[in-house]
Scaffold this motif. Structure first.
Motif, PDB file in Angstrom:
ATOM      1  N   ASN A   1     -75.757 -58.630 -31.187  1.00 27.97           N
ATOM      2  CA  ASN A   1     -75.828 -60.060 -30.871  1.00 27.97           C
ATOM      3  C   ASN A   1     -74.498 -60.683 -30.455  1.00 27.97           C
ATOM      4  N   GLN A   2     -73.378 -60.076 -30.881  1.00 28.69           N
ATOM      5  CA  GLN A   2     -72.085 -60.694 -30.588  1.00 28.69           C
ATOM      6  C   GLN A   2     -71.158 -59.831 -29.723  1.00 28.69           C
TER       7      GLN A   2
ATOM      8  N   TYR B   1     -74.408 -57.858 -35.767  1.00 19.68           N
ATOM      9  CA  TYR B   1     -73.117 -58.239 -35.202  1.00 19.68           C
ATOM     10  C   TYR B   1     -72.883 -57.507 -33.884  1.00 19.68           C
TER      11      TYR B   1
END
Length: 234
Positions: free
Chosen positions: A231-232, A228
């Motif tokens: 990647n985000q 998380y």
């Protein structure tokens, strides 16, 4: 610079200051004679101790990168030794001068040796189980076992306590492949410290942990948290 980058930066600086040198893997011409030496596993210090000092008691068949064929391996986290059993039942220890990648042939795990800074501020070379590796990060687990010496009876009301090996909580280590491949840092085990680990993204990570009902002590959940973050949020 967020906390994660600061930690990695400090680690690199400390390593350079102390004369850090990257471990090299064995080359394709290496032999057991080059990498291993005989050890005495019958240390009197551990005689009659309860429990096991090994990650797994029985030797397992494994492939060691840089060595031909397969070998019987087990891991000793108490003395920080990778043991190798020969056909004549002699037990050897792999030299700590090299970096190894060891794949258990029963599919139960992949282990790698890495250098890190221990709590005393010294560079140490030890083995980790690789949990996951992505293009952004690798997560490693360090299984820990503690030896506790025997204690004589203090009185008739306090009997003697035998020596024993105690399994401790696993520790997890992060390698940030995006910025500093080859350097690992320990991930904090408490939630508040873990959130600080992510710097100005700590609130977002905290909400994600709460919404997904994740446990920071779980390796599987740490993978979700790191995915998380990298990647985000980055």
């Amino acid at each position: 610079m967020n906390i994660l980058k600061k930690v990695v930066f400090c680690l690199i600086t400390l390593c350079v200051f102390k004369g850090y040198s990257q471990l090299q893997p064995p080359n394709n011409n290496s032999t057991l004679q080059d990498l291993a030496f005989f050890i005495d596993v019958n240390n009197k210090k551990y005689a009659n101790a309860e429990g096991s000092k090994y990650i797994f008691e029985e030797f397992k068949l494994a492939k060691i990168d840089g060595l031909s064929g397969s070998h019987l391996i087990r891991f000793d986290p108490v003395d920080n030794i990778i043991q190798l059993k020969k056909e004549d039942d002699k037990i050897l220890s792999l030299s700590k001068k090299y970096q190894y990648k060891i794949t258990l042939l029963d599919g139960s795990g992949v282990f790698e040796t890495q250098q890190f800074i221990n709590p005393e501020g010294k560079i140490e070379n030890t083995f980790f189980e690789r949990i996951v590796s992505t293009e952004n990060f690798s997560l490693f687990k360090k299984q820990r076992v503690k030896f506790e010496s025997s204690k004589p009876a203090k009185s008739s009301y306090e009997p003697a306590v035998p020596a024993k090996f105690t399994k401790l909580q696993d520790a997890y280590y992060l390698m940030n492949l995006e910025n500093n491949p080859g350097h690992i840092v320990e991930i904090p085990r408490k939630k508040k410290a873990l959130l600080n680990f992510f710097g100005n993204k700590s609130k977002e990570v905290g909400k994600y942990i709460k919404n997904e009902k994740l446990k920071v002590s779980s390796g599987e959940d740490l993978v979700k948290i790191l995915n998380y973050y990298f990647n985000q949020l980055k």
